[in-house]
Write a protein that holds these residues in place. Structure first.
Motif, PDB file in Angstrom:
ATOM      1  N   LEU C 200      70.288  46.464 -30.799  1.00 14.31           N
ATOM      2  CA  LEU C 200      69.678  46.808 -32.081  1.00 14.31           C
ATOM      3  C   LEU C 200      70.389  47.948 -32.782  1.00 14.31           C
ATOM      4  CD1 LEU C 200      65.917  46.504 -31.202  1.00 14.31           C
ATOM      5  CD2 LEU C 200      67.164  45.114 -32.813  1.00 14.31           C
ATOM      6  N   SER C 201      71.177  48.734 -32.021  1.00 17.93           N
ATOM      7  CA  SER C 201      71.854  49.853 -32.684  1.00 17.93           C
ATOM      8  C   SER C 201      73.110  49.390 -33.413  1.00 17.93           C
ATOM      9  CB  SER C 201      72.217  50.916 -31.645  1.00 17.93           C
ATOM     10  OG  SER C 201      73.073  50.342 -30.692  1.00 17.93           O
ATOM     11  N   ARG C 202      73.430  48.094 -33.317  1.00 15.79           N
ATOM     12  CA  ARG C 202      74.610  47.600 -34.035  1.00 15.79           C
ATOM     13  C   ARG C 202      74.404  47.663 -35.544  1.00 15.79           C
ATOM     14  NH1 ARG C 202      75.401  42.248 -30.526  1.00 15.79           N
ATOM     15  NH2 ARG C 202      75.934  43.273 -28.567  1.00 15.79           N
ATOM     16  N   GLU C 203      75.501  47.843 -36.229  1.00 13.76           N
ATOM     17  CA  GLU C 203      75.454  48.000 -37.685  1.00 13.76           C
ATOM     18  C   GLU C 203      74.842  46.769 -38.358  1.00 13.76           C
ATOM     19  OE1 GLU C 203      75.732  50.467 -40.685  1.00 13.76           O
ATOM     20  OE2 GLU C 203      76.583  50.994 -38.728  1.00 13.76           O
ATOM     21  N   VAL C 269      63.201  51.158 -27.485  1.00 12.19           N
ATOM     22  CA  VAL C 269      63.748  49.897 -27.984  1.00 12.19           C
ATOM     23  C   VAL C 269      64.396  50.116 -29.344  1.00 12.19           C
ATOM     24  CG1 VAL C 269      63.186  47.570 -28.665  1.00 12.19           C
ATOM     25  CG2 VAL C 269      62.085  48.567 -26.690  1.00 12.19           C
ATOM     26  N   PHE C 270      63.636  50.663 -30.279  1.00  7.22           N
ATOM     27  CA  PHE C 270      64.242  51.043 -31.555  1.00  7.22           C
ATOM     28  C   PHE C 270      64.656  52.504 -31.420  1.00  7.22           C
ATOM     29  CE2 PHE C 270      61.471  47.531 -32.340  1.00  7.22           C
ATOM     30  CZ  PHE C 270      62.192  46.744 -33.200  1.00  7.22           C
ATOM     31  N   SER C 271      65.328  53.024 -32.405  1.00  5.28           N
ATOM     32  CA  SER C 271      65.759  54.409 -32.258  1.00  5.28           C
ATOM     33  C   SER C 271      65.098  55.258 -33.336  1.00  5.28           C
ATOM     34  CB  SER C 271      67.272  54.489 -32.396  1.00  5.28           C
ATOM     35  OG  SER C 271      67.635  54.002 -33.654  1.00  5.28           O
ATOM     36  N   ALA C 272      65.093  56.561 -33.086  1.00  5.76           N
ATOM     37  CA  ALA C 272      64.498  57.470 -34.056  1.00  5.76           C
ATOM     38  C   ALA C 272      65.191  57.329 -35.401  1.00  5.76           C
ATOM     39  CB  ALA C 272      64.599  58.899 -33.539  1.00  5.76           C
ATOM     40  N   ASP C 273      66.486  57.125 -35.357  1.00  3.57           N
ATOM     41  CA  ASP C 273      67.240  56.991 -36.603  1.00  3.57           C
ATOM     42  C   ASP C 273      66.769  55.770 -37.391  1.00  3.57           C
ATOM     43  OD1 ASP C 273      69.480  57.393 -38.421  1.00  3.57           O
ATOM     44  OD2 ASP C 273      70.242  55.543 -37.533  1.00  3.57           O
ATOM     45  N   ILE C 279      63.504  52.609 -41.852  1.00  5.29           N
ATOM     46  CA  ILE C 279      62.162  52.238 -42.280  1.00  5.29           C
ATOM     47  C   ILE C 279      61.457  53.530 -42.600  1.00  5.29           C
ATOM     48  CG2 ILE C 279      60.024  51.153 -41.572  1.00  5.29           C
ATOM     49  CD1 ILE C 279      61.529  49.624 -39.546  1.00  5.29           C
ATOM     50  N   ALA C 280      61.288  53.850 -43.839  1.00  8.05           N
ATOM     51  CA  ALA C 280      60.731  55.170 -44.138  1.00  8.05           C
ATOM     52  C   ALA C 280      59.230  55.065 -44.339  1.00  8.05           C
ATOM     53  CB  ALA C 280      61.425  55.753 -45.360  1.00  8.05           C
ATOM     54  N   TRP C 281      58.498  54.840 -43.247  1.00  7.97           N
ATOM     55  CA  TRP C 281      57.055  54.754 -43.372  1.00  7.97           C
ATOM     56  C   TRP C 281      56.369  56.025 -42.996  1.00  7.97           C
ATOM     57  CZ3 TRP C 281      55.467  50.409 -39.545  1.00  7.97           C
ATOM     58  CH2 TRP C 281      55.929  49.167 -39.998  1.00  7.97           C
ATOM     59  N   SER C 282      57.113  57.006 -42.467  1.00 15.76           N
ATOM     60  CA  SER C 282      56.420  58.036 -41.704  1.00 15.76           C
ATOM     61  C   SER C 282      55.372  58.759 -42.534  1.00 15.76           C
ATOM     62  CB  SER C 282      57.399  59.016 -41.095  1.00 15.76           C
ATOM     63  OG  SER C 282      58.325  59.396 -42.053  1.00 15.76           O
ATOM     64  N   SER C 283      55.605  58.913 -43.862  1.00 15.31           N
ATOM     65  CA  SER C 283      54.589  59.648 -44.634  1.00 15.31           C
ATOM     66  C   SER C 283      53.291  58.854 -44.690  1.00 15.31           C
ATOM     67  CB  SER C 283      55.110  59.934 -46.034  1.00 15.31           C
ATOM     68  OG  SER C 283      55.506  58.745 -46.642  1.00 15.31           O
ATOM     69  N   TYR C 496      59.821  70.307 -17.298  1.00 15.05           N
ATOM     70  CA  TYR C 496      60.345  69.361 -16.315  1.00 15.05           C
ATOM     71  C   TYR C 496      60.140  67.914 -16.708  1.00 15.05           C
ATOM     72  CZ  TYR C 496      61.065  73.293 -13.259  1.00 15.05           C
ATOM     73  OH  TYR C 496      61.505  74.468 -12.740  1.00 15.05           O
ATOM     74  N   LEU C 497      59.143  67.621 -17.517  1.00 14.84           N
ATOM     75  CA  LEU C 497      58.878  66.207 -17.817  1.00 14.84           C
ATOM     76  C   LEU C 497      59.126  65.855 -19.279  1.00 14.84           C
ATOM     77  CD1 LEU C 497      55.661  65.738 -15.711  1.00 14.84           C
ATOM     78  CD2 LEU C 497      57.849  64.636 -15.343  1.00 14.84           C
ATOM     79  N   ILE C 498      58.534  66.601 -20.199  1.00 12.99           N
ATOM     80  CA  ILE C 498      58.533  66.110 -21.578  1.00 12.99           C
ATOM     81  C   ILE C 498      59.860  66.365 -22.281  1.00 12.99           C
ATOM     82  CG2 ILE C 498      57.331  66.265 -23.784  1.00 12.99           C
ATOM     83  CD1 ILE C 498      54.824  66.928 -22.242  1.00 12.99           C
ATOM     84  N   ARG C 499      60.451  67.541 -22.031  1.00 15.44           N
ATOM     85  CA  ARG C 499      61.712  67.857 -22.694  1.00 15.44           C
ATOM     86  C   ARG C 499      62.775  66.786 -22.432  1.00 15.44           C
ATOM     87  NH1 ARG C 499      60.300  71.083 -25.882  1.00 15.44           N
ATOM     88  NH2 ARG C 499      60.159  73.341 -25.683  1.00 15.44           N
ATOM     89  N   TRP C 500      62.723  66.214 -21.219  1.00 18.66           N
ATOM     90  CA  TRP C 500      63.746  65.241 -20.846  1.00 18.66           C
ATOM     91  C   TRP C 500      63.614  63.957 -21.627  1.00 18.66           C
ATOM     92  CZ3 TRP C 500      67.548  65.843 -17.074  1.00 18.66           C
ATOM     93  CH2 TRP C 500      67.492  67.051 -16.375  1.00 18.66           C
ATOM     94  N   SER C 501      62.413  63.670 -22.074  1.00 19.38           N
ATOM     95  CA  SER C 501      62.219  62.365 -22.701  1.00 19.38           C
ATOM     96  C   SER C 501      62.284  62.455 -24.212  1.00 19.38           C
ATOM     97  CB  SER C 501      60.873  61.791 -22.272  1.00 19.38           C
ATOM     98  OG  SER C 501      59.839  62.577 -22.795  1.00 19.38           O
ATOM     99  N   VAL C 502      62.586  63.630 -24.754  1.00 18.13           N
ATOM    100  CA  VAL C 502      62.677  63.732 -26.214  1.00 18.13           C
ATOM    101  C   VAL C 502      63.820  62.844 -26.691  1.00 18.13           C
ATOM    102  CG1 VAL C 502      63.179  65.267 -28.133  1.00 18.13           C
ATOM    103  CG2 VAL C 502      61.724  66.033 -26.290  1.00 18.13           C
ATOM    104  N   PRO C 503      63.530  61.902 -27.600  1.00 17.52           N
ATOM    105  CA  PRO C 503      64.574  60.959 -28.000  1.00 17.52           C
ATOM    106  C   PRO C 503      65.709  61.626 -28.743  1.00 17.52           C
ATOM    107  CG  PRO C 503      62.616  60.672 -29.326  1.00 17.52           C
ATOM    108  CD  PRO C 503      62.250  61.627 -28.250  1.00 17.52           C
ATOM    109  N   ALA C 504      66.860  60.995 -28.670  1.00 19.18           N
ATOM    110  CA  ALA C 504      68.025  61.520 -29.377  1.00 19.18           C
ATOM    111  C   ALA C 504      67.797  61.383 -30.870  1.00 19.18           C
ATOM    112  CB  ALA C 504      69.253  60.724 -28.960  1.00 19.18           C
ATOM    113  N   GLY C 505      68.351  62.301 -31.635  1.00 19.96           N
ATOM    114  CA  GLY C 505      68.251  62.198 -33.078  1.00 19.96           C
ATOM    115  C   GLY C 505      67.206  63.117 -33.680  1.00 19.96           C
ATOM    116  N   PHE C 506      66.500  63.887 -32.827  1.00 22.21           N
ATOM    117  CA  PHE C 506      65.544  64.856 -33.375  1.00 22.21           C
ATOM    118  C   PHE C 506      66.245  66.178 -33.600  1.00 22.21           C
ATOM    119  CE2 PHE C 506      61.235  63.015 -31.862  1.00 22.21           C
ATOM    120  CZ  PHE C 506      61.407  61.980 -32.753  1.00 22.21           C
TER     121      PHE C 506
END
Lengths: 249, 87, 506, 129
Positions: C200-203, C269-273, C279-283, C496-506
């Motif tokens: 899914l990360s493919r262009e 599965v999808f990425s933060a990016d 998909i700009a739904w966050s607001s 020990y737990l949560i910091r490790w799972s922070v997704p890339a792109g934040f």
């Protein structure tokens, strides 16, 4: 609420129908779904599991973890229906709004049932055990076997069918089929392979890894068949009698 | 795209049309028992459709589960409820 | 042996539920023992797995049937799933122990089948938290859903209609999820989460309409399952009419695991990016979450029935977690994940405390709280801790999750969410103050004590202390202690737990 | 004209399954009779399954059971067989569907027993009493 629901649904339908333009053409051999994983299953499946029916091989070996939980789903359904519906007290009579004609159970019907049911059961076993080479397998065989008891109950009576396949036995079969499946997984685990890695059975059966997988598939299909057969009968018993096991459809 | 004889699209479309008709009928019939039987017919057409799409295992399962057992248990339930629906 | 722990987490409760249906003749005590034994072994396996994940610092992959993904199915246990697995294990074990008396009260017959379904529900939840395959997730979703329909319908009477509504909504949710998976599968050809993320990360797929529809359907399905604000109508009736033992298991876990699935789908599965830029739904989602928080709390305030009030609080809590996940920054994400763990425990302790009160008084309305501090001091103390955690008072873990969420909301500039969080905290304080006032100063009409005795043990002997049985009291006390403990060790959990799972792109 | 014809042939399967999907969803949401809701649920689930099976079809491909040449050599060409993976998923989903159907019918029977009706508005009226 209703007009609102209609408008929303209509808009969604229009949106999704127009968006099908983006999907790959139907039946296109070059679509991603047909080129990414499925060639692997078709080309290696036979060499790795010795099972010509690729669907059976994928169902019971590559994705056997799914299938384990699938048999557990039907097991859960029979438990839920029994917990929700089954009553021991028979005093509360229930109004039957729609009553099928009892007199319809005549000699011809019974005679036909007598001649069909054994054939159905043999066919069910054939479907189950020939699933490696032809369409079919645990589910189909199990459902057909269960349907033979439903037919017995329809042509004779619920009590008559319950004398042959007792309610307690049904529940035991439900659990034992799934237990057989999970147990094979656990045996593989005990032999030093991962859960459900049928190659672990090779040492026990004295065959090669590939044949061990083939036999493993057969064994788990039998487990699925037992569970599904019992669950179909159990669903019918409970739903047709309204939970009091007195009188069926 | 090439044409292939083993996928007759006219036949396919006919089955799909029948399925849509069965679906609409199952939801709009007033009698619940007839509605259940039409649902069985819907399952049967689904099964034909899948055989035609080369999914024989799936069609086999649908024929056994959808057209047989589902219909039986729906009719079995329908005997305990008012067989005429308001809509 | 150690590398087989992931499968023990799921297989042990599964075997237990199959065996429980077979050992009916041996009586309820054996069934109870088997259930508790299986849940504790499963919790032990979860803990061992978590220790391994924390020590090695990377996710554990377990290949089912020795088939390598993407062809086979794998279990993936990373830091996030390890934390959720342990939370599920703890909640399930505590509510299992707690169920000894209440389950017997709700089920005069077929207790072992009830326990089998109980164990099956836990299996489904644990399986969902460790699944690495999107279709496998669907099957497990249906297992836990079916088991919960059965358990909730056991409430009898009005529970049937509520469960039917839940069944219809749950099926719509699960089917939307399945259709979304179909859209993703048709465009990518894969079902494995890691493989999907790669494709899914493919262009070429970033702009695809079908992928967008697939994502929308999956998220809508999960929102239906977790009862986010406009789709929440099924939850309060279904949960509040269930038996006590059932409510204590389902209320803390089902929705929380759905939130976990949402995070898994969004960031694995999808990425933060893709989500926040393509998909700009966050607001929009932030608005929905804020509405859920505020309206959930207001509706909870209007309820007289205690269990119904708690279910509306669950609706509000779902708003917290969803909002945190869609704030698109590290603090918000940390708050959302931490709130999954904290909210599981606080909902559990509140439901258990209320269940114990109902068990003794037989009254589900707020009147049952009258003078509880004198009659059931331990229960009342746990209720106080749980309430403090919902309101967000410092030593409890509820404070820290809200702190992270507030921090994230301020960083993201989502002022509406900040306002909603503050209003909700205030509302929760009012709701619980009202109850606790009655609990402290309430008139014991049956014993005719004077109003104003605040100290619980200062009674002159006229006050009849009638705590719930020990099997209910011990899990209650443990849950209360866990709330405080999680609060005290917040820093460790996050590092020990949560910091490790922070997704890339934040 | 030919292109338009090919466009229809290439997509009509998806259209049909989506139309069935929305018919089922409409039945689940808007129908008043609970049995009709359940029938809508069956249609809804089947529509999704049709969508899935449509993914597995290939032009010129046969059923996914390995065929053998006269000299017992298997024909292992991926283009000769339909994609088996959607079939496997659908087998699982059909069984899940019948499980949900059974549970829904059991709950429906109990609703009839408690409330004496299965029309939603009458049940709500009965509950208000």
């Amino acid at each position: 609420m209703k007009p609102f629901a209609r408008i929303i649904l209509f808009l969604c339908a229009v949106m999704m129908l127009t968006a099908t333009v983006d999907l790959p053409d139907w039946a296109d051999p070059g679509s991603p779904a047909s080129t990414h994983l499925s060639p692997g299953f078709i080309e290696q499946g036979y060499h790795e599991t010795a099972t010509p029916n690729v669907v059976t091989a994928v169902l019971a070996d590559y994705r056997s973890y799914d299938t384990l939980f699938e048999s557990v789903v039907v097991f859960a359904a029979s438990l839920v229906v029994m917990l929700v519906l089954r009553r021991t007290s028979t005093g509360t009579s229930r109004i039957k709004h729609f009553r099928p004609k009892r007199e319809g159970r005549d000699t011809i019907l019974r005679g036909a049932a007598q001649s069909i049911i054994p054939v159905m059961q043999i066919f069910a076993l054939y479907v189950l055990f020939h699933g490696h080479y032809s369409p079919g397998g645990g589910f189909q065989g199990g459902v057909i076997f269960g349907a033979s008891f439903i037919l017995l109950s329809l042509c004779y009576s619920l009590k008559f069918a319950m004398q042959r396949f007792k309610e307690k036995m049904v529940l035991i079969c439900c659990a034992c089929g799934a237990l057989l499946y999970a147990g094979i997984g656990a045996v593989c685990l005990a032999m030093g392979w991962n859960f459900l890695g049928y190659a672990g059975l090779a040492g026990l059966l004295g065959v090669t890894d590939v044949m061990a997988r083939s036999h493993g598939i057969l064994a788990v299909e039998a487990g699925v068949g037992i569970t599904v057969m019992a669950v179909m009968v159990s669903l019918y018993y409970d739903l047709a009698s309204g939970g009091d096991m007195e009188e069926g459809l | 795209m090439t044409w292939d004889a083993n996928l007759l699209w006219q036949f396919d479309m006919l089955i799909l049309l029948m399925m849509v008709i069965c679906a609409v009928a199952a939801l709009s019939l007033k009698g619940l028992v007839s509605s259940a039987v039409v649902t069985g017919a819907y399952s049967f057409f689904t099964c034909l459709m899948w055989t035609h799409m080369m999914a024989v295992d799936v069609a086999f399962t649908e024929a056994a589960v959808g057209a047989a057992v589902s219909t039986v248990i729906i009719v079995a339930t329908a005997q305990y409820i008012n067989p005429w629906s308001k809509d | 042996m150690m590398d087989q722990t992931p499968v023990f987490i799921i297989a042990i409760p599964l075997f237990a539920s199959l065996l429980l249906t077979l050992i009916g003749p041996l009586g309820p005590r054996v069934a109870y023992g088997l259930l508790i034994g299986a849940l504790s072994l499963s919790l032990g396996a979860s803990l061992a797995t978590m220790v391994r994940v924390v020590q090695t610092g990377q996710a554990i992959h377990y290949y089912m049937g020795d088939w390598l993904p993407p062809m086979g199915i794998e279990l993936v246990i990373d830091h996030l799933s390890a934390a959720v697995l342990v939370m599920i294990g703890v909640c399930a074990l505590l509510s299992g122990i707690y169920s000894m008396h209440t389950a017997g009260q709700d089920n005069h017959d077929r207790l072992n089948n009830y326990y089998a379904l109980f164990s099956l529900l836990v299996t489904g939840l644990l399986g969902m938290a460790s699944a690495g395959d999107v279709f496998n997730l669907y099957v497990l979703l249906e297992i836990s859903a079916l088991a919960s329909y059965g358990l909730l319908a056991r409430g009898g009477g009005k529970a049937y209609f509520a469960t039917f509504k839940y069944l219809v909504m749950g099926t719509i949710g699960a089917c939307f999820y399945l259709l979304g998976v179909g859209y993703i599968y048709i465009m990518t050809g894969s079902l494995n989460m890691a493989d999907l993320a790669d494709i899914l990360s493919r262009e070429s797929l970033q702009e695809s309409v079908s992928i967008r529809i697939g994502f929308t359907l999956i998220i809508l399905g999960i929102w239906t399952k977790m009862a986010l604000f406009p789709l929440h109508a099924w939850l309060p009736n279904a949960y509040s009419r269930a038996g006590t033992a059932t409510a204590c298991l389902i209320a803390p876990l089902m929705t929380k695991v759905s939130v976990y699935i949402m995070l898994r789908m969004m960031f694995t599965v999808f990425s933060a990016d893709y989500i926040f830029n393509q998909i700009a739904w966050s607001s929009l989602v932030i608005y929905m979450a804020s509405a859920a928080v505020v309206l959930g709390m207001i509706t909870a305030f209007a309820q007289r029935d205690m269990r119904k009030m708690l279910t509306y609080i669950i609706v509000a809590e779902i708003g917290y977690m969803t909002g945190g996940a869609w704030l698109a920054n590290t603090a918000g994400y940390t708050g959302a994940v931490y709130h999954i763990l904290a909210d599981g425990l606080m909902t559990l302790s509140l439901f258990m405390a209320v269940g114990a009160i109902i068990y003794r008084t037989g009254d589900t309305s707020a009147n049952a709280m009258q003078g509880i501090f004198r009659r059931m001091p331990i229960t009342a103390a746990v209720f106080l801790i749980g309430a403090a955690s919902i309101v967000g008072i410092p030593p409890t873990c509820g404070f820290f999750s809200k702190w992270y969420l507030l921090q994230g909301a301020v960083q993201a500039g989502a002022w509406i969410f900040v306002a909603a969080l503050l209003i909700a905290g205030l509302m929760a304080a009012i709701i619980f103050f009202r109850l606790l006032e009655a609990a402290f100063f309430g008139n014991l009409d049956d014993e005719g004590l004077s109003v104003g005795h605040s100290a619980p043990h200062s009674g002159t002997g006229a006050v009849q202390m009638r705590e719930a049985p020990l099997t209910m009291l011990v899990p209650l006390a443990v849950a209360g202690a866990a709330l405080l403990g999680l609060g005290i060790y917040t820093n460790e959990v996050v590092t020990y737990l949560i910091r490790w799972s922070v997704p890339a792109g934040f | 004209m030919d292109e338009f014809f090919f466009f229809i042939v290439a997509k009509y399967n998806y259209w049909a399954s989506l139309i069935l999907l929305f018919i089922g969803l409409y039945g689940m949401i808007a129908k008043n009779n609970l049995m009709k809701k359940i029938i809508g649920m069956v249609i809804f689930q089947t529509a999704i399954l049709i969508f899935f099976v449509s993914i597995g079809v290939k032009w010129g491909a046969s059923v996914p059971i390995i065929r053998f040449f006269p000299d017992k050599q298997p024909l292992l060409d991926a283009t000769a067989y339909a994609n088996p993976l959607p079939h496997v998923l659908i087998l699982t989903a059909i069984v899940v569907g019948v499980a949900v159907l059974g549970v829904a019918l059991a709950i429906l029977q109990n609703i009839q027993r408690i409330h004496g009706t299965i029309e939603e508005d009458e049940i709500l009226e009965d509950m208000r009493k």
